[in-house]
Scaffold this active site. Structure first.
Site, PDB file in Angstrom:
ATOM      1  N   THR A  86       0.849  -1.174   0.000  1.00 51.84           N
ATOM      2  CA  THR A  86       0.000   0.000   0.000  1.00 51.84           C
ATOM      3  C   THR A  86       0.891   1.231   0.000  1.00 51.84           C
ATOM      4  OG1 THR A  86      -1.628  -1.208   1.319  1.00 51.84           O
ATOM      5  CG2 THR A  86      -1.783   1.183   1.374  1.00 51.84           C
TER       6      THR A  86
ATOM      7  N   ALA B  80      -0.746  -3.549   5.514  1.00 51.56           N
ATOM      8  CA  ALA B  80      -1.798  -4.561   5.602  1.00 51.56           C
ATOM      9  C   ALA B  80      -2.482  -4.562   6.956  1.00 51.56           C
ATOM     10  CB  ALA B  80      -1.229  -5.940   5.277  1.00 51.56           C
TER      11      ALA B  80
END
Length: 526
Positions: free
Chosen positions: A348, A431
Site C-alpha cells: 500500500t 496490511a
C-alpha cells in the site's frame, strides 16, 4: 525526546506554507509542485498518488482502491470510501460448490477498482484542478521514464514470480522477463496512454468504454462474476468518520468496511493503563500493546464488514465501558490465548499533504498484495487488485463473499484532532498491521514525547498468528522479556509497513513532517 546527532537518523522537516510526505521522493516533489502552482492539498495528494501508481507499481496502482480523510478549518472532517465491490452476480454458494474454502488467489479476489472514481470525487469536493492537471506528473514519468529507487527495486525482485505468471504483466512490468535493477530507467507506455485517457475523459473514461470493457473481459475469461456493468456502475461514497478520544486527542478513522475501528478499540483498551510509566522500548510496553492488539483484532475479525452487512453497531464496539472490560482481560505478566488473525501480507502507499490554508489530506491507495493479483490488462497495462481475498467463505459471517459487496479493508488513513482542529495527519502502511501502526504512532508521540520522525523510526512489533514478530533494533532485553511472558518471538523478514506524518503547530504557524526510512520517501515543505 531529543535526538543524538552522532547517530544515524533524520530530522523532522519544518516549514510554514505547505508540506507533503510520501513514500517516494518523486511523488513528494509532485505534491509540492502542485501546491506551489496554487493547488490545494487535495490537488497535491492526487498528483502524488498518481505518481506513486507509476513509480511504486508493486505498492499501488490505478487498478486498486483508495480512502481519504480531509480536515478543512471550520468544517467537519470529510471522509471518502473509494473501495470497490464484488460483482452483482457474485455467489457464495457457487464458490462453495466449486470446493473453495477461501477466496485466496482465485480470480474472485478481483473487485472493481475504486481509486480513480475516488480521485475524481476528492478533486471535485476539495480541489481547484481536475484530473487532467493532477495526472500530468504521473503521465510524464510513465511516458518518459523514471529511475527505480532502492526499496522499489527490492519489492520488484520479490514479486517477479507473480509477474512472470501473467503474460501481460510480463510484457508491461518486466524487462526481458526480469525485474529492473536499482537505478534502471523504466517506462510504461501503455499505462501512460491509459492515464491520458483518464485525464481527457475523467473517471468515466476508466470505468466505461475500451478500458472498462478490457478489465471486465480480462477477469471474465478467468471465471470472475464481474461484468462490464459492474465496472460502469461503480460509485464510491462520502462517509461520516468515526473516532475515539485518547488522553485529549481524537483519533479519526474511516468507518467500516475499513479496519480503522480496530485502532479505536485498541486505544479504548490502552487508556486504562499508565503507558507513561513504561519504558517505550521495554518488554512491558511491547507486551501490553500486543495484548491490546490481539483483543482489537479479535473484535475486527468477528464484526467488521461492509457496513450495510454489519450486525453490531459501530457505536457499541466503541463503547468506553466495553473497552474497559476488554482491558480487564489483559495480564501484564502473561500472553493470553486469543484467536489468531489473518496473516499479514499486503502492499500500500500512504501519503499526507497540508496546504497553506491548513487543509490536511490523509490519503491511502492500495492494490492489496504486491502487484495486486499479478493479472494485468493486455492493452491498457492495468494491474488488478486482489482485495476480494479479504472476504471470508465462512457461512453466516457479515464479511462472507456475496453480490455487490465490499470486503473488509485493511487500508486506513488517519487524522488526530484536538479541540476541533487537526493536530496531525498521518498513516502507516502494512496490511493488517495498520491499526497497530496508528496506535504506536499515537502512543510514541502522546505518551512518550517523541517527535514525528522519532515516532515513525521507533522499532515496530506485531503478531502473525501465534508468532510475535519484532523488527531489527528491538533490544535483546525486550525480546527476552517478551519470551518470559509467553511470546513466541521471531525477527521480521521485512519491516512493518511504512509511514508518513505531518503535525500542525497552530500557535507558531508551522508544519512538521516525518517520513519512514523503511521506504524511499521523504517529507518536503516550503
Amino acid at each position: 525526546m531529543s535526538r543524538d546527532f552522532q547517530l544515524p537518523g533524520r530530522s523532522p522537516v519544518i516549514a510554514s506554507n505547505g508540506m507533503a510526505a510520501t513514500s517516494h521522493p518523486l511523488a513528494t516533489l509532485a505534491a509540492i509542485d502542485m501546491l506551489r502552482e496554487g493547488g490545494t492539498a487535495a490537488d497535491a495528494a492526487v498528483a502524488a498518488v498518481a505518481t506513486l501508481c507509476v513509480v511504486e507499481p508493486a505498492m499501488t496502482g490505478i487498478g486498486g482502491d483508495c480512502y481519504t480523510l480531509v480536515s478543512k478549518p471550520g468544517h467537519d472532517v470529510w471522509g471518502y470510501n473509494g473501495s470497490g465491490r464484488s460483482g452483482a452476480k457474485a455467489s457464495y454458494e457457487a464458490l462453495r460448490a466449486q470446493g473453495l474454502t477461501e477466496i485466496g488467489t482465485s480470480i474472485h479476489a478481483v473487485t472493481v477498482p475504486g481509486a480513480i472514481e475516488a480521485w475524481e470525487q476528492i478533486l471535485k469536493a476539495h480541489g481547484r484542478f481536475g484530473l487532467d492537471r493532477a495526472l500530468r506528473p504521473a503521465i510524464q514519468y510513465a511516458e518518459n521514464g523514471f529511475p527505480v529507487a532502492a526499496r522499489v527495486a527490492r519489492d520488484w525482485r520479490y514479486y517477479v514470480g507473480k509477474l512472470k505468471a501473467n503474460p501481460a504483466a510480463t510484457k508491461h512490468y518486466l524487462v526481458n522477463g526480469e525485474p529492473p535493477q536499482e537505478g534502471d530507467v523504466m517506462r510504461f507506455p501503455a499505462l501512460a496512454q491509459t492515464l491520458k485517457t483518464i485525464a481527457a475523459k475523467g473517471a468515466k473514461g476508466f470505468y466505461e468504454g475500451e478500458i472498462g470493457a478490457e478489465m471486465a473481459a480480462t477477469v471474465a475469461a478467468r471465471g470472475s462474476f464481474l461484468t462490464e456493468e459492474d465496472f460502469a456502475n461503480h460509485r464510491g461514497n462520502a462517509v461520516t468518520p468515526i473516532s475515539t478520544n485518547y488522553r485529549g486527542l481524537d483519533l479519526v478513522e474511516i468507518p467500516p468496511n475499513g479496519q480503522g475501528l480496530t485502532a479505536l478499540v485498541m486505544l479504548n483498551i490502552l487508556e486504562n493503563f499508565d503507558l507513561k510509566s513504561l519504558d517505550p522500548y521495554g518488554p512491558e510496553r511491547f507486551h501490553l500493546v500486543l495484548e491490546a492488539a490481539r483483543l482489537g483484532f479479535a473484535v475486527r475479525d468477528t464484526h467488521i464488514a461492509d457496513e450495510l452487512h454489519m450486525r453490531t453497531p459501530v457505536a457499541a464496539l466503541l463503547d468506553k465501558a466495553w473497552g474497559k472490560k476488554l482491558a480487564s482481560l489483559i495480564d501484564m505478566n502473561k500472553r493470553a490465548k486469543l484467536p489468531p488473525h489473518p496473516a499479514p501480507g499486503s502492499n500500500t502507499v500512504y501519503l499526507t499533504v497540508v496546504d497553506k490554508d491548513r487543509t490536511a489530506v490523509s490519503f491511502i491507495n492500495s492494490l492489496y498484495s504486491g502487484f495486486g493479483t499479478g493479472i494485468c490488462t493486455e492493452k491498457s497495462g492495468i494491474l488488478l487488485t486482489n482485495r476480494g481475498a479479504c472476504f471470508t467463505l465462512a457461512p453466516d459471517h457479515p464479511n462472507t463473499f456475496g453480490p455487490d459487496k465490499r470486503p473488509l479493508h485493511t487500508i486506513i488513513p488517519a487524522l488526530a484532532m484536538r479541540n476541533g482542529r487537526c493536530d496531525m495527519s498521518f498513516g502507516v502502511m502494512g496490511a493488517h498491521y495498520q491499526p497497530m501502526g496508528h496506535v504506536q504512532i499515537i502512543l510514541n508521540m502522546l505518551d512518550y514525547g517523541m517527535d514525528v520522525q522519532q515516532a515513525i523510526d521507533c522499532p515496530r512489533f506485531f503478531f502473525e498468528g501465534e508468532k510475535t514478530v519484532v523488527e531489527n533494533g528491538t533490544s535483546r532485553a525486550t525480546i527476552d522479556g517478551l519470551k518470559a511472558r509467553g511470546h513466541d518471538v521471531a525477527m521480521a523478514d521485512s519491516p512493518w509497513g511504512g509511514g508518513q506524518t505531518i503535525k500542525i503547530d497552530w500557535d507558531r504557524g508551522t508544519l512538521t513532517g516525518g517520513s519512514d526510512p523503511r521506504k524511499d520517501g521523504c517529507a518536503l515543505g516550503y
